[in-house]
Motif scaffolding. Structure first.
Motif, PDB file in Angstrom:
ATOM      1  N   LEU A 150       0.834  -1.209   0.000  1.00 36.38           N
ATOM      2  CA  LEU A 150       0.000   0.000   0.000  1.00 36.38           C
ATOM      3  C   LEU A 150       0.865   1.255   0.000  1.00 36.38           C
ATOM      4  N   ALA A 151       1.945   1.242   0.776  1.00 43.26           N
ATOM      5  CA  ALA A 151       2.857   2.396   0.804  1.00 43.26           C
ATOM      6  C   ALA A 151       3.508   2.599  -0.565  1.00 43.26           C
ATOM      7  N   LEU A 152       3.910   1.511  -1.204  1.00 40.35           N
ATOM      8  CA  LEU A 152       4.513   1.612  -2.541  1.00 40.35           C
ATOM      9  C   LEU A 152       3.502   2.136  -3.556  1.00 40.35           C
ATOM     10  N   ALA A 153       2.263   1.695  -3.448  1.00 39.91           N
ATOM     11  CA  ALA A 153       1.217   2.170  -4.350  1.00 39.91           C
ATOM     12  C   ALA A 153       0.953   3.647  -4.143  1.00 39.91           C
ATOM     13  N   GLU A 154       0.923   4.048  -2.880  1.00 48.54           N
ATOM     14  CA  GLU A 154       0.710   5.463  -2.573  1.00 48.54           C
ATOM     15  C   GLU A 154       1.880   6.306  -3.072  1.00 48.54           C
TER      16      GLU A 154
END
Length: 167
Positions: A150-154
């Motif tokens: 999720l952090a990478l996607a954000e």
């Protein structure tokens, strides 16, 4: 000695440690205790690590297609292996197709992480945020692997937004 899941876990640990001989030996221990399908899939996954990705992928597809009715848990695992092998061949559409048979909100963490990785490699962080975010929010525990995706996607989304602002 007759616990199939334990042998599969042992094979997986050896794979992570790059001890392919021990991994294959663990796969072969399943014979006589579990289905031939599980042992075959395990050996093909080891063979893929040895560099036979294309052949292992094709053989595993044939084996799964001929297997007939497969218990759900095993089917999820087999589809995950197929998706991983497809992705390693730069076939993201096929990889995602393998992962489309099961609802994401009922999938194990490893399945979700692979699904997210495929979308992230395709620069589709927005899909990861849209689909994985709600699953993580309703979960009773937050898994680090999913939080990382999720952090990478954000971060990928912010990079795109920052580029838009610069242009």
């Amino acid at each position: 000695p007759d616990h199939v899941a334990a042998w599969l876990m042992k094979a997986n640990i050896h794979l992570v440690q790059a001890d392919l001989v021990a991994a294959k030996r663990a796969c072969l221990q399943i014979l006589g205790h579990g289905s031939l399908l599980l042992s075959t899939a395990c050996v093909l996954e080891v063979n893929a690590e040895k560099g036979d990705v294309v052949e292992s992928y094709q053989q595993l597809q044939r084996v799964v297609n001929m297997a007939g009715d497969i218990p759900r848990e095993q089917h999820v695992w087999l589809k995950q292996i197929l998706a991983d092998l497809a992705q390693r061949q730069q076939l993201p559409e096929q990889a995602l197709e393998h992962l489309s048979d099961f609802p994401l909100d009922q999938a194990p963490v490893s399945y979700l992480a692979l699904w997210a990785d495929i979308h992230l490699e395709q620069k589709q962080g927005n899909i990861v945020l849209e689909k994985l975010g709600p699953i993580v929010l309703v979960s009773d525990s937050f898994d680090d692997a999913l939080l990382l995706r999720l952090a990478l996607a954000e971060q990928a989304g912010n990079s795109v937004n920052n580029l838009d602002k610069q242009v």
